[in-house]
Motif scaffolding. Structure first.
Motif, PDB file in Angstrom:
ATOM      1  N   THR A 117       0.834  -1.212   0.000  1.00  0.00           N
ATOM      2  CA  THR A 117       0.000   0.000   0.000  1.00  0.00           C
ATOM      3  C   THR A 117       0.868   1.261   0.000  1.00  0.00           C
ATOM      4  O   THR A 117       0.513   2.255  -0.631  1.00  0.00           O
ATOM      5  CB  THR A 117      -0.926   0.021   1.241  1.00  0.00           C
ATOM      6  OG1 THR A 117      -1.692  -1.179   1.250  1.00  0.00           O
ATOM      7  CG2 THR A 117      -1.875   1.206   1.213  1.00  0.00           C
ATOM      8  N   VAL A 144       0.421   6.482  -0.360  1.00  0.00           N
ATOM      9  CA  VAL A 144       0.388   7.171   0.930  1.00  0.00           C
ATOM     10  C   VAL A 144       1.289   8.393   0.837  1.00  0.00           C
ATOM     11  O   VAL A 144       2.497   8.284   0.671  1.00  0.00           O
ATOM     12  CB  VAL A 144       0.823   6.245   2.077  1.00  0.00           C
ATOM     13  CG1 VAL A 144       1.024   7.016   3.372  1.00  0.00           C
ATOM     14  CG2 VAL A 144      -0.227   5.154   2.277  1.00  0.00           C
ATOM     15  N   ARG A 148      -5.151  10.538   1.703  1.00  0.00           N
ATOM     16  CA  ARG A 148      -6.375   9.832   1.291  1.00  0.00           C
ATOM     17  C   ARG A 148      -6.770   8.799   2.333  1.00  0.00           C
ATOM     18  O   ARG A 148      -5.928   8.248   3.016  1.00  0.00           O
ATOM     19  CB  ARG A 148      -6.141   9.095  -0.028  1.00  0.00           C
ATOM     20  CG  ARG A 148      -5.676   9.996  -1.140  1.00  0.00           C
ATOM     21  CD  ARG A 148      -5.573   9.230  -2.419  1.00  0.00           C
ATOM     22  NE  ARG A 148      -4.736   9.927  -3.372  1.00  0.00           N
ATOM     23  CZ  ARG A 148      -4.545   9.513  -4.616  1.00  0.00           C
ATOM     24  NH1 ARG A 148      -5.116   8.408  -5.030  1.00  0.00           N
ATOM     25  NH2 ARG A 148      -3.784  10.190  -5.436  1.00  0.00           N
ATOM     26  N   ASN A 149      -8.057   8.553   2.385  1.00  0.00           N
ATOM     27  CA  ASN A 149      -8.588   7.486   3.230  1.00  0.00           C
ATOM     28  C   ASN A 149      -8.712   6.249   2.335  1.00  0.00           C
ATOM     29  O   ASN A 149      -9.590   6.172   1.478  1.00  0.00           O
ATOM     30  CB  ASN A 149      -9.945   7.911   3.785  1.00  0.00           C
ATOM     31  CG  ASN A 149     -10.450   6.957   4.846  1.00  0.00           C
ATOM     32  OD1 ASN A 149      -9.897   5.883   5.040  1.00  0.00           O
ATOM     33  ND2 ASN A 149     -11.508   7.339   5.529  1.00  0.00           N
ATOM     34  N   ILE A 150      -7.795   5.304   2.548  1.00  0.00           N
ATOM     35  CA  ILE A 150      -7.663   4.172   1.623  1.00  0.00           C
ATOM     36  C   ILE A 150      -8.494   2.974   2.114  1.00  0.00           C
ATOM     37  O   ILE A 150      -8.319   2.510   3.232  1.00  0.00           O
ATOM     38  CB  ILE A 150      -6.170   3.770   1.501  1.00  0.00           C
ATOM     39  CG1 ILE A 150      -5.370   4.963   0.958  1.00  0.00           C
ATOM     40  CG2 ILE A 150      -6.003   2.551   0.619  1.00  0.00           C
ATOM     41  CD1 ILE A 150      -3.894   4.898   1.287  1.00  0.00           C
ATOM     42  N   GLY A 151      -9.366   2.516   1.261  1.00  0.00           N
ATOM     43  CA  GLY A 151     -10.153   1.312   1.577  1.00  0.00           C
ATOM     44  C   GLY A 151     -11.206   1.485   2.649  1.00  0.00           C
ATOM     45  O   GLY A 151     -11.395   0.589   3.473  1.00  0.00           O
ATOM     46  N   PRO A 152     -11.918   2.618   2.673  1.00  0.00           N
ATOM     47  CA  PRO A 152     -12.926   2.792   3.722  1.00  0.00           C
ATOM     48  C   PRO A 152     -14.220   2.042   3.393  1.00  0.00           C
ATOM     49  O   PRO A 152     -14.323   1.389   2.353  1.00  0.00           O
ATOM     50  CB  PRO A 152     -13.176   4.299   3.694  1.00  0.00           C
ATOM     51  CG  PRO A 152     -12.973   4.678   2.268  1.00  0.00           C
ATOM     52  CD  PRO A 152     -11.892   3.746   1.747  1.00  0.00           C
TER      53      PRO A 152
END
Lengths: 415, 301
Positions: free
Chosen positions: A71, A199, A205-209
């Protein structure tokens, strides 16, 4: 400098990871996978490989470390087998759904209970629906080469790739393997593209919410796909893999003068009426069986499955059109139904014209030895059934032995 | 030297508006945490109430990188982020903060956390403890207090909670702290201190939950403070093996005043309604014993 060495399948896998200049390795020991990561650990400790080696406490964490490192932009590698893969299954799904280009070796081994450490392909077949690309290898050279190809495929499509090879039959068997030089490997496999480093403090960013089924607008009013659109894009990427896998293999052949066939491979298939089908090293055994049948005047050939996911439906139909009979040798079972490859092949051919009858067999579970002679014998029986007019047949278990008189003593040990 | 409330940095990393329940104390804690890390952080977060606060795709309530991970995997994921950043020479750019609830830490996540602690991986782990599985509708966790009613302990939980900071202390990690979200400067100071230490740092933050505990959302801070007054929640740190009570807990210890009886705290919440007197007495005995241990371990500066 490139060289030819005599190494095991596991050493071939580790060598490929080193040539790929993996940055993060995490793994937990399980037979027959262990020596892959033992080798890598040694190279990291000696400084031969500049990577982070995370000595995790479980397979669940091993794949977690890889997906998290992926990630933030690192090239990652792990390997496992059997119950280890079963234990990391939650993260197998997470890795694919998050579209992370993790490459993992699955050293195929049967699943407990009862305990058995020997080869079949039940482990990887059990996670075939998780959205990974699955490639199966037939020998140690193909293992090394397929891992190198896997990183290219994974990073081009943002999809994880599982490279599967038979436990002990390949993992612990030495064969001559051509090892490319670091420069040759670098030319084929450059560092991981920087675009995958998501990242970033300057672009948080809000990753995989949590994601709803339907599309939603962001704060600027731009519409973004919901869960269903994300899943559709995933499926499209897997469809694209049907082109990317052979293209990468072709490019590999340009550089290294070795091709593995891309989606499938074949042996004496051109004029074959009877096609023997399998994934992994069993396919090599089938080439001997096919040769034996040819000696008897039976036009037999082998179609080896290299890409099991995505399943190359059109490609397989093209290979099988006009044949009389296809006999699938599955080293796994969808319990309560049939062999996974056989089931998928039947579905792929369904409703199409000039397609062969497909018979399924189960073989080699838990390391049960199966010889070329036994495979040829089963092929003769199948041909005879087909000639007798049979178009449907129950799944046959090859080399199943009659041992218990009452048929009930299964796995409890009696005094 | 502790920070005064008026001296906290004014930069905000939480955007106005999020999806947390009214009166949820996680937001209060997270403001202090993000300020302490200057926003130079990546948050690793499993399925939990914090996920809800973060917002649903494609909207985020925070101005920091945030990675959502699966329920049992928080600590391993943080270890992977650290390894990935280090492998790319980016480790000094940001602090990796893993933040999970009591269930995600003490129950399903404890294996990965124990592994990371044994390896002394270089990140901060914070357990925000609202004392049950609040995100899924208030089921008991291993950290739910004795006597608390949840949807899976309808007659009150029979067992005492796991003492997670103590479990982490047994791992020999360099820094451990217990705090409460309603003491912003205590949270801030401990996070600032943790930020400057290498290795695994563990912070445990009590977080009052209006829905799960059963109280009026306006009383979050009042109840959080009352929990500290009773000794049910103690504010302390274990820095390089040195145990020290902090903030209000240090004052309570120094004053030698008796603690507020737990019965008074219990009376404020629906989850402790109709608790048998024997249960209240058992909890009081448990709290008294623990508080005595804290005070005897406390090494004032």
């Amino acid at each position: 400098m490139s060289s030819t060495v005599v190494i095991t399948g596991n050493e071939a896998a580790a060598t490929a990871a080193k040539l790929a200049r993996v940055q993060v390795v995490a793994a937990y020991p399980i037979t027959p996978q262990s020596s892959v990561v033992e080798t890598l650990s040694r190279w990291v400790e000696s400084g031969e490989l500049a990577a982070e080696f995370v000595t995790v406490e479980s397979e669940h964490s091993a794949l977690t470390v890889c997906l998290a490192a992926s990630t933030v932009g690192a090239r990652t590698f792990t390997a496992t087998s059997s119950n280890g893969l079963a234990y990391m299954t939650e993260q197998v799904w997470w890795t694919a759904g998050a579209r992370l280009p993790v490459v993992m070796g699955c050293v195929n081994r049967s699943l407990a209970a009862p305990w058995n450490v020997l080869n079949d392909q039940q482990d990887s077949m059990s996670v075939r629906d998780s959205g990974w690309i699955q490639l199966y290898c037939r020998d140690n050279q193909e293992i090394l080469d397929t891992f190198l190809q896997a990183f290219r495929i994974a990073e081009e499509l943002s999809l994880p790739v599982m490279v599967c090879y038979d436990g002990f039959l390949l993992s612990h068997t030495v064969m001559p393997v051509h090892v490319p030089s670091a420069e040759e490997a670098d030319a084929f496999l450059p560092p991981r593209p920087a675009g995958l480093q998501i990242v970033d403090l300057n672009d948080p960013r809000n990753i995989g919410p949590v994601t709803l089924a339907d599309p939603r607008r962001d704060a600027s009013g731009v519409l973004h796909g919901g869960y269903m659109e994300i899943r559709h894009a995933h499926q499209q990427a897997l469809a694209e893999a049907l082109d990317v896998i052979p293209a990468v293999d072709a490019e590999f052949a340009d550089v290294f003068r070795r091709s593995w066939g891309g989606l499938t491979w074949e042996h004496r298939l051109e004029d074959a009426e009877v096609v023997l089908v399998a994934a992994g090293s069993l396919g090599m055994e089938l080439t001997l069986a096919a040769d034996e049948l040819r000696g008897e005047g039976i036009r037999a050939g082998v179609l080896g499955i290299r890409a099991y996911r995505p399943f190359p439906v059109e490609h397989l139909c093209g290979k099988l059109v006009g044949r009389t009979l296809a006999i699938v040798f599955d080293k796994a079972l969808s319990y309560g139904y049939g062999g996974p490859i056989c089931t998928d092949l039947r579905a792929a051919l369904s409703g199409r014209e000039k397609m062969p009858t497909v018979f399924g067999t189960i073989t080699g579970l838990g390391g049960r030895d199966v010889t070329a002679a036994q495979l040829a014998e089963e092929a003769r029986a199948a041909i005879s059934d087909a000639e007798a007019g049979m178009s449907q047949r129950r799944t046959v278990w090859v080399n199943l032995q009659d041992v218990a008189a009452d048929g009930k003593t299964m796995c409890g040990v009696r005094e | 030297m502790s920070t005064k409330i008026l001296d906290l940095p004014t930069t905000e990393y939480m955007l106005p508006g999020n999806r947390a329940c009214a009166g949820c104390a996680i937001g209060i804690g997270l403001r202090s945490i993000t300020k302490a890390l200057d926003g130079k952080m990546v948050l690793v977060n499993p399925a939990s109430c914090l996920t809800v606060l973060g917002g649903m795709y494609p909207v985020s309530s925070m101005r920091i990188p945030w990675i959502n991970v699966s329920f049992p995997s928080t600590a391993a994921a943080a270890a992977g982020v650290v390894a990935g950043l280090r492998a790319q020479g980016r480790a000094d750019e940001m602090t990796v903060l893993a933040m999970a609830g009591d269930g995600g830490t003490g129950d399903i996540g404890i294996q990965a956390l124990s592994g990371a602690a044994e390896r002394n991986d270089d990140f901060i782990y914070m357990c925000y403890d609202n004392e049950a599985y609040m995100n899924t509708g208030t089921q008991r966790s291993g950290l739910t207090p004795h006597g608390a009613r949840t949807t899976t302990t309808s007659r009150g939980k029979k067992e005492n909670p796991k003492d997670l900071p103590r479990i982490m202390e047994a791992h020999g990690i360099p820094y451990i702290a217990s705090t409460s979200a309603v003491y912003p400067t205590d949270v801030y100071d401990k996070m600032v201190k943790a930020r400057g230490i290498k290795g695994l740092r563990y912070l445990h933050m009590n977080v009052p939950c209006p829905n799960g505990w059963g109280f009026d959302p306006k009383d979050t801070v009042k109840l959080g403070k009352l929990a500290v007054e009773t000794g049910l929640v103690a504010l302390y740190e274990i820095d390089g093996g040195i145990f020290r009570l902090t903030d209000r807990s240090a004052m309570l210890a120094a004053g030698g005043k008796p603690l507020v009886p737990v019965a008074e705290f219990f009376a404020t919440q629906a989850r402790f309604k109709s608790l048998p007197p024997q249960s209240v007495a058992d909890v009081q005995t448990w709290v008294d014993r623990r508080w005595k241990e804290y005070v005897s371990r406390h090494q004032a500066e």
